[in-house]
Design a protein around this motif. Structure first.
Motif, short mmCIF file in Angstrom:
data_model
loop_
_atom_site.label_atom_id
_atom_site.label_comp_id
_atom_site.label_asym_id
_atom_site.label_seq_id
_atom_site.Cartn_x
_atom_site.Cartn_y
_atom_site.Cartn_z
N GLY A 43 2.97 -5.23 -7.07
CA GLY A 43 1.74 -4.44 -7.19
C GLY A 43 1.74 -3.29 -6.22
N VAL A 44 1.10 -2.20 -6.62
CA VAL A 44 0.96 -1.05 -5.73
C VAL A 44 -0.52 -0.71 -5.62
CG1 VAL A 44 1.33 1.44 -5.53
CG2 VAL A 44 3.24 -0.05 -6.15
N ASN A 45 -1.01 -0.67 -4.39
CA ASN A 45 -2.36 -0.20 -4.14
C ASN A 45 -2.25 1.20 -3.55
OD1 ASN A 45 -5.12 0.07 -3.26
ND2 ASN A 45 -4.49 -0.67 -1.23
N VAL A 46 -2.74 2.20 -4.30
CA VAL A 46 -2.70 3.56 -3.75
C VAL A 46 -3.86 3.68 -2.75
CG1 VAL A 46 -2.84 6.03 -4.28
CG2 VAL A 46 -1.56 4.48 -5.79
N ALA A 47 -3.50 3.62 -1.47
CA ALA A 47 -4.51 3.52 -0.42
C ALA A 47 -5.19 4.84 -0.13
CB ALA A 47 -3.86 2.98 0.86
N ALA A 48 -4.51 5.93 -0.45
CA ALA A 48 -5.09 7.27 -0.25
C ALA A 48 -4.28 8.24 -1.10
CB ALA A 48 -5.04 7.68 1.22
N SER A 49 -4.90 9.37 -1.43
CA SER A 49 -4.21 10.35 -2.26
C SER A 49 -4.75 11.75 -1.95
CB SER A 49 -4.45 10.02 -3.74
OG SER A 49 -4.03 11.11 -4.55
N SER A 50 -3.89 12.73 -2.12
CA SER A 50 -4.35 14.12 -1.94
C SER A 50 -4.24 14.87 -3.27
CB SER A 50 -3.52 14.83 -0.86
OG SER A 50 -2.14 14.73 -1.15
N GLU A 51 -4.20 14.09 -4.35
CA GLU A 51 -4.05 14.70 -5.67
C GLU A 51 -5.26 15.55 -6.04
OE1 GLU A 51 -2.76 11.90 -8.63
OE2 GLU A 51 -1.86 13.53 -9.81
N ASP A 52 -6.44 15.22 -5.48
CA ASP A 52 -7.67 15.97 -5.81
C ASP A 52 -7.53 17.45 -5.49
OD1 ASP A 52 -7.57 15.37 -3.08
OD2 ASP A 52 -9.74 15.38 -2.86
N ARG A 53 -6.71 17.79 -4.50
CA ARG A 53 -6.50 19.21 -4.19
C ARG A 53 -5.01 19.56 -4.30
NH1 ARG A 53 -7.65 21.20 0.74
NH2 ARG A 53 -8.44 19.39 1.84
N ASP A 61 0.85 -1.20 0.00
CA ASP A 61 0.00 0.00 0.00
C ASP A 61 0.88 1.25 0.00
OD1 ASP A 61 -2.30 -1.46 0.08
OD2 ASP A 61 -2.65 -1.21 2.24
N TYR A 62 0.51 2.22 -0.82
CA TYR A 62 1.24 3.50 -0.86
C TYR A 62 0.25 4.65 -0.71
CZ TYR A 62 5.85 1.67 -2.17
OH TYR A 62 7.06 1.03 -2.15
N VAL A 63 0.67 5.68 -0.02
CA VAL A 63 -0.15 6.88 0.12
C VAL A 63 0.47 7.96 -0.76
CG1 VAL A 63 -1.03 8.62 1.72
CG2 VAL A 63 -0.89 6.21 2.42
N ASN A 64 -0.35 8.50 -1.66
CA ASN A 64 0.16 9.45 -2.65
C ASN A 64 -0.09 10.89 -2.20
OD1 ASN A 64 1.03 10.78 -4.90
ND2 ASN A 64 -0.69 10.18 -6.20
N THR A 65 0.98 11.51 -1.70
CA THR A 65 0.83 12.87 -1.15
C THR A 65 1.63 13.90 -1.92
OG1 THR A 65 2.55 12.18 0.39
CG2 THR A 65 0.27 12.25 1.23
N GLY A 66 2.23 13.53 -3.06
CA GLY A 66 2.97 14.55 -3.80
C GLY A 66 4.11 13.97 -4.61
N TYR A 118 3.49 -4.10 3.10
CA TYR A 118 3.81 -2.96 3.97
C TYR A 118 2.99 -1.77 3.50
CZ TYR A 118 6.80 -1.79 -0.05
OH TYR A 118 7.25 -1.52 -1.32
N VAL A 119 2.98 -0.71 4.31
CA VAL A 119 2.32 0.54 3.95
C VAL A 119 3.39 1.63 3.90
CG1 VAL A 119 0.58 2.27 4.57
CG2 VAL A 119 0.21 -0.15 5.15
N HIS A 120 3.49 2.29 2.76
CA HIS A 120 4.52 3.33 2.58
C HIS A 120 3.87 4.71 2.54
CE1 HIS A 120 7.15 6.09 0.36
NE2 HIS A 120 8.17 5.33 0.73
N TYR A 121 4.44 5.66 3.29
CA TYR A 121 4.00 7.05 3.14
C TYR A 121 5.18 7.99 3.28
CZ TYR A 121 4.00 8.30 8.19
OH TYR A 121 4.37 8.59 9.47
N THR A 122 5.00 9.19 2.79
CA THR A 122 6.04 10.23 2.82
C THR A 122 5.65 11.17 3.94
OG1 THR A 122 6.09 9.97 0.42
CG2 THR A 122 7.28 11.86 1.34
N SER A 123 6.33 11.05 5.08
CA SER A 123 5.84 11.75 6.27
C SER A 123 6.06 13.26 6.20
CB SER A 123 6.47 11.16 7.53
OG SER A 123 7.87 11.04 7.39
N ASN A 124 6.93 13.70 5.30
CA ASN A 124 7.05 15.14 5.02
C ASN A 124 7.34 15.30 3.53
OD1 ASN A 124 7.32 18.00 6.17
ND2 ASN A 124 9.25 17.81 5.07
N GLU A 125 6.38 15.90 2.83
CA GLU A 125 6.57 16.14 1.38
C GLU A 125 7.34 17.44 1.21
OE1 GLU A 125 6.21 14.70 -1.48
OE2 GLU A 125 4.87 12.99 -1.18
#
Ligand SMILES: *Cc1c(COP(=O)(O)O)cnc(C)c1O
Length: 360
Positions: A115-125, A95-100, A144-151
């Motif tokens: 495979g990558v499942n984009v579990a959440a994204s802030s691309e809409d704004r 799982d990946y969170v798409n924040t930027g 695993y779940v991957h996120y970028t804790s500071n973009e």
């Protein structure tokens, strides 16, 4: 000699006492008659530097004993590949969170290996906020779940730790590691390139829980295999010795300054100065949701974008450098890492106020 206030996102400002000490020790480190740059990475002098650096990082971050700390090379970008290679462990996807911008690069690279499942994204704004945990669609069977804790580019920071149950949480902390205390035990793996908030470019830090090591894909290059690096005390090949040494000086500087809780206090005060100013003027604005604004990377814009070039020109004359926003988003960005003194942010705000008076 004139030093400027350097607001670059990375490579970035370093603490002046660290640069001074490195200069003093340049030709002769502690009576060895050699520069650290000239030392064998297996000699007792460099081994003592490496051990001290790792011990100080463990102390600063409170890293539990069941985590390995690896000082490797290749930047956070190489970890975008190393993470799926090591952590997929036979599972189909992560799982990946798409924040930027950085999350997108991590996702793109991970897709080469699984495979990558984009579990959440802030691309809409336009990546101006951190998606709330309630919006995350996690896969219970993810590796695993991957996120970028500071973009770094968007200036969006998570001020909470995602809850992922028994699925290991992986964080790209490149641009805010060491800016505040962090509960390492909540993570399976933390990684960061050094050139934002640690030291010189060329060094990457990986903090990884023991149980995640040892099941890398057979295709993993040895140098990227966490088990190989851990078994060899992160010296499977020659590490970035000088960068490790300077990072070690930064760790000592942080300890003397009062550790990460103290850094957070100072970083909050610096960021508040800048955001409070942005919020009370019509001339400039911050594009990021208030609750998710980064303490380290502060993007801001002029309402009248025609003044951008003039702003940058006058800022440079005032010895305030590298304020241009990332080419992908435009506008301005002030990176105010640990090493940026309060006086630097005060000087920036004073300059912005004056610029507004002249051009508003
Ligand atoms: C800078 C940065 C990277 C890329 O780092 P490199 O060392 O250039 O590979 C990755 N992620 C984040 C959050 C960054 O700020």
């Amino acid at each position: 000699m004139t030093r400027v206030f350097n607001f670059a996102a990375g490579p970035a400002i370093l603490p002046e006492p660290v640069l001074q000490q490195a200069a003093e020790e340049m030709l002769d480190w502690h009576g060895s008659g050699m520069s650290v740059m000239e030392m064998s990475h297996r000699g007792k002098e460099f081994v003592s530097i490496a051990e001290q650096a790792e011990a100080d990082l463990r102390e600063l971050m409170g890293i539990p004993a069941n985590y390995k700390v690896l000082f490797v090379q290749g930047g956070a970008t190489l970890q975008f590949a190393a993470i799926p290679l090591n952590l997929l462990r036979g599972k189909k996807s992560a799982d990946y969170v798409n924040t930027g911008e950085w999350a997108k690069k991590a996702i793109k690279e991970a897709k080469r290996y699984g495979g990558v499942n984009v579990a959440a994204s802030s691309e809409d704004r336009q990546f101006t906020y951190a998606p709330a945990q309630s919006a995350w669609k996690l896969d219970a069977d993810a590796a695993y779940v991957h996120y970028t804790s500071n973009e770094t580019i968007g200036g969006v920071e998570f001020n909470w730790i995602p809850e992922t149950g028994s699925v290991p949480l992986v964080a790209d902390m490149s641009s805010h590691i060491l800016s505040r205390p962090v509960e390492v035990s909540r993570y399976g793996l933390i990684y960061a390139g050094a050139q934002k908030n640690i030291g010189p470019a060329g060094l990457t830090i990986v903090i990884v829980r023991d149980d995640l090591i040892g099941a890398a894909s057979p295709l993993t290059p040895s140098i990227l295999d966490y088990k190989v690096q851990a078994d060899n005390g992160w010296m499977y090949n020659t590490p970035a010795t000088y960068a490790v040494y300077v990072a070690g000086l930064v760790f000592q500087w942080l300890k003397k300054a009062g550790g990460l809780a103290k850094m957070e206090e100072i970083n909050r005060a610096k960021a508040t100065l800048l955001y409070d100013f942005l919020d009370q003027t019509e001339f400039f604005y911050s594009p990021v949701d208030k609750s998710d604004r980064s303490l380290m990377n502060v993007p801001f814009r002029l309402r009248d974008e025609k003044l951008n070039d003039e702003f940058l020109k006058q800022a440079k004359q005032a010895k305030l450098l590298e304020l241009k926003g990332h080419r992908s988003v435009g506008g301005m960005r002030a990176s105010i890492y640990n090493a940026m003194p309060v006086a630097g942010v005060q000087a920036l705000v004073a300059f912005m106020r004056e610029f507004q008076t002249k051009h508003g």
